[in-house]
Motif scaffolding. Structure first.
Motif, PDB file in Angstrom:
ATOM      1  N   MET A   1       0.849  -1.186   0.000  1.00 13.88           N
ATOM      2  CA  MET A   1       0.000   0.000   0.000  1.00 13.88           C
ATOM      3  C   MET A   1       0.884   1.235   0.000  1.00 13.88           C
ATOM      4  N   PRO A   2       0.398   2.385  -0.463  1.00 11.85           N
ATOM      5  CA  PRO A   2       1.211   3.598  -0.477  1.00 11.85           C
ATOM      6  C   PRO A   2       1.662   3.993   0.929  1.00 11.85           C
ATOM      7  N   GLU A   3       2.907   4.401   1.057  1.00  8.40           N
ATOM      8  CA  GLU A   3       3.436   4.805   2.361  1.00  8.40           C
ATOM      9  C   GLU A   3       3.218   6.298   2.584  1.00  8.40           C
ATOM     10  N   LEU A   4       2.967   6.664   3.841  1.00  8.01           N
ATOM     11  CA  LEU A   4       2.767   8.050   4.214  1.00  8.01           C
ATOM     12  C   LEU A   4       3.914   8.502   5.106  1.00  8.01           C
ATOM     13  N   GLN A   5       4.392   9.731   4.921  1.00 12.47           N
ATOM     14  CA  GLN A   5       5.494  10.225   5.717  1.00 12.47           C
ATOM     15  C   GLN A   5       5.045  10.647   7.104  1.00 12.47           C
ATOM     16  N   ASP A   6       3.852  11.195   7.251  1.00  9.59           N
ATOM     17  CA  ASP A   6       3.347  11.685   8.516  1.00  9.59           C
ATOM     18  C   ASP A   6       2.201  10.788   8.960  1.00  9.59           C
ATOM     19  N   PRO A   7       2.338  10.075  10.098  1.00  8.63           N
ATOM     20  CA  PRO A   7       1.260   9.169  10.514  1.00  8.63           C
ATOM     21  C   PRO A   7      -0.061   9.879  10.769  1.00  8.63           C
ATOM     22  N   ARG A   8      -0.033  11.174  11.044  1.00 10.08           N
ATOM     23  CA  ARG A   8      -1.278  11.915  11.249  1.00 10.08           C
ATOM     24  C   ARG A   8      -2.119  11.967   9.983  1.00 10.08           C
ATOM     25  N   ASP A   9      -1.469  11.837   8.827  1.00  6.42           N
ATOM     26  CA  ASP A   9      -2.212  11.881   7.562  1.00  6.42           C
ATOM     27  C   ASP A   9      -3.143  10.686   7.394  1.00  6.42           C
ATOM     28  N   ARG A  10      -2.976   9.649   8.200  1.00  4.14           N
ATOM     29  CA  ARG A  10      -3.852   8.485   8.089  1.00  4.14           C
ATOM     30  C   ARG A  10      -5.248   8.772   8.639  1.00  4.14           C
ATOM     31  N   LEU A  11      -5.338   9.742   9.534  1.00  8.18           N
ATOM     32  CA  LEU A  11      -6.628  10.110  10.115  1.00  8.18           C
ATOM     33  C   LEU A  11      -7.233  11.283   9.352  1.00  8.18           C
ATOM     34  N   ILE A  12      -8.463  11.106   8.881  1.00  7.80           N
ATOM     35  CA  ILE A  12      -9.208  12.198   8.260  1.00  7.80           C
ATOM     36  C   ILE A  12     -10.378  12.532   9.176  1.00  7.80           C
ATOM     37  N   VAL A  13     -10.381  13.747   9.698  1.00 14.65           N
ATOM     38  CA  VAL A  13     -11.440  14.183  10.610  1.00 14.65           C
ATOM     39  C   VAL A  13     -12.610  14.716   9.783  1.00 14.65           C
ATOM     40  N   ALA A  14     -13.784  14.131   9.976  1.00 17.79           N
ATOM     41  CA  ALA A  14     -14.966  14.535   9.220  1.00 17.79           C
ATOM     42  C   ALA A  14     -15.603  15.756   9.876  1.00 17.79           C
ATOM     43  N   LEU A  15     -15.578  16.877   9.165  1.00 19.79           N
ATOM     44  CA  LEU A  15     -16.163  18.121   9.670  1.00 19.79           C
ATOM     45  C   LEU A  15     -17.640  18.186   9.275  1.00 19.79           C
ATOM     46  N   ASP A  16     -18.416  17.272   9.834  1.00 15.58           N
ATOM     47  CA  ASP A  16     -19.850  17.225   9.520  1.00 15.58           C
ATOM     48  C   ASP A  16     -20.582  18.170  10.461  1.00 15.58           C
ATOM     49  N   LEU A  17     -20.337  19.455  10.258  1.00 18.23           N
ATOM     50  CA  LEU A  17     -20.846  20.502  11.133  1.00 18.23           C
ATOM     51  C   LEU A  17     -21.737  21.457  10.346  1.00 18.23           C
ATOM     52  N   ALA A  18     -22.483  22.287  11.080  1.00 18.98           N
ATOM     53  CA  ALA A  18     -23.516  23.097  10.444  1.00 18.98           C
ATOM     54  C   ALA A  18     -22.968  24.315   9.721  1.00 18.98           C
ATOM     55  N   ARG A 220      -8.955  17.023  20.515  1.00 19.53           N
ATOM     56  CA  ARG A 220      -7.518  16.872  20.256  1.00 19.53           C
ATOM     57  C   ARG A 220      -7.003  15.551  20.838  1.00 19.53           C
ATOM     58  N   ASP A 221      -7.412  15.250  22.059  1.00 20.40           N
ATOM     59  CA  ASP A 221      -6.956  14.019  22.711  1.00 20.40           C
ATOM     60  C   ASP A 221      -7.451  12.794  21.961  1.00 20.40           C
ATOM     61  N   VAL A 222      -8.724  12.810  21.527  1.00 23.48           N
ATOM     62  CA  VAL A 222      -9.260  11.665  20.787  1.00 23.48           C
ATOM     63  C   VAL A 222      -8.499  11.477  19.478  1.00 23.48           C
ATOM     64  N   ALA A 223      -8.227  12.571  18.767  1.00 25.77           N
ATOM     65  CA  ALA A 223      -7.471  12.477  17.513  1.00 25.77           C
ATOM     66  C   ALA A 223      -6.090  11.886  17.761  1.00 25.77           C
ATOM     67  N   GLN A 224      -5.420  12.338  18.805  1.00 20.39           N
ATOM     68  CA  GLN A 224      -4.091  11.816  19.126  1.00 20.39           C
ATOM     69  C   GLN A 224      -4.134  10.320  19.419  1.00 20.39           C
ATOM     70  N   ARG A 225      -5.155   9.902  20.158  1.00 15.51           N
ATOM     71  CA  ARG A 225      -5.241   8.485  20.515  1.00 15.51           C
ATOM     72  C   ARG A 225      -5.540   7.612  19.298  1.00 15.51           C
ATOM     73  N   ILE A 226      -6.336   8.119  18.365  1.00 15.33           N
ATOM     74  CA  ILE A 226      -6.611   7.356  17.148  1.00 15.33           C
ATOM     75  C   ILE A 226      -5.347   7.197  16.310  1.00 15.33           C
ATOM     76  N   VAL A 227      -4.598   8.283  16.157  1.00 17.63           N
ATOM     77  CA  VAL A 227      -3.342   8.202  15.404  1.00 17.63           C
ATOM     78  C   VAL A 227      -2.387   7.225  16.072  1.00 17.63           C
ATOM     79  N   ALA A 228      -2.280   7.291  17.396  1.00 13.14           N
ATOM     80  CA  ALA A 228      -1.392   6.383  18.114  1.00 13.14           C
ATOM     81  C   ALA A 228      -1.823   4.924  17.946  1.00 13.14           C
TER      82      ALA A 228
END
Length: 231
Positions: A1-18, A220-228
């Motif tokens: 699979m394609p490699e990513l340089q920054d592990p944070r790029d694996r997480l896409i946060v869905a901005l399903d906001l109003a 922020r904490d949830v995003a960090q934990r998902i990336v980890a």
């Protein structure tokens, strides 16, 4: 699979906001814990496309999730217009004519086209009700194969189908998975889900997570934990 340089790029946060103000506030709260944001119908039609361009100018990645599907010329020209936003990903439905038109529209730009096989809110009963004769897994595999033939950059599918999709599209195309829920999180309207760790083990390149982050007291904490967890 394609490699990513920054592990944070694996997480896409869905901005399903109003609205854009709420999205801007959330992005600021998350800070450098995330680098990639998805903008779909709700925010996209409330100023979100201009917001996506602003995020791109800040060096953040954006995923425009509009799931385009129309006659070929309309899709091609629509994709060509959207390619000027500086976004990284754009979705179309995985119908052969639509996919071929989208590839033409994105040509020469940095925009990657992702094909949506079967929505992750669909189970077997939903697919039958919509008139599909094939089981969900078989329909996903067929559309993934057609996407590869059309030159699509990647597939959006459930993590449950990731292994079969990888077999259809090969190692060099992307797999992006919505319906990801950290252990203990509510499923919401998703029916075919995995945890971030399970998704990564299944060979997923990017996971899309919305409400578990956007509705958290400390996003922020949830995003960090998902990336980890994926690392």
């Amino acid at each position: 699979m394609p490699e990513l340089q920054d592990p944070r790029d694996r997480l896409i946060v869905a901005l399903d906001l109003a609205d854009v103000a709420a999205a801007e506030a959330l992005v600021e709260r998350i800070g450098d814990a995330a680098t990639f944001y998805k903008i779909g119908y709700r925010l996209g039609y409330a100023g979100g496309l201009d917001f996506a361009a602003r995020l791109a100018r800040r060096g953040l990645k954006t995923f425009i999730d509009l799931k385009l599907h129309d006659i070929g010329n309309t899709v091609e020209e629509g994709v060509r217009s959207l390619s000027g936003l500086g976004a990284t990903f754009l979705t179309v439905h995985a119908y052969p004519q639509t996919m071929r038109a989208a590839v033409r529209g994105a040509a020469g730009s940095g925009l990657k086209i992702l094909a949506v096989t079967v929505l992750t809110s669909y189970d077997e009963a939903d697919a039958r009700e919509a008139g599909y004769a094939l089981p969900v897994a078989d329909l996903v595999a067929l559309r993934a194969r057609q996407a590869a033939e059309a030159g699509i950059d990647g597939i959006v599918c459930s993590a449950a189908e990731a292994v079969s999709v990888r077999g259809e599209i090969g190692p060099d195309r992307l797999i992006v998975t919505p319906g990801i829920r950290p252990a203990g999180a509510s499923l919401g309207d998703q029916k075919r889900v995995m945890t971030p760790g399970e998704a990564r083990a299944a060979g997923i390149d990017h996971v899309v997570v919305g409400r578990p982050i956007t509705g958290a007291d400390d996003p922020r904490d949830v995003a960090q934990r998902i990336v980890a967890e994926m690392a």
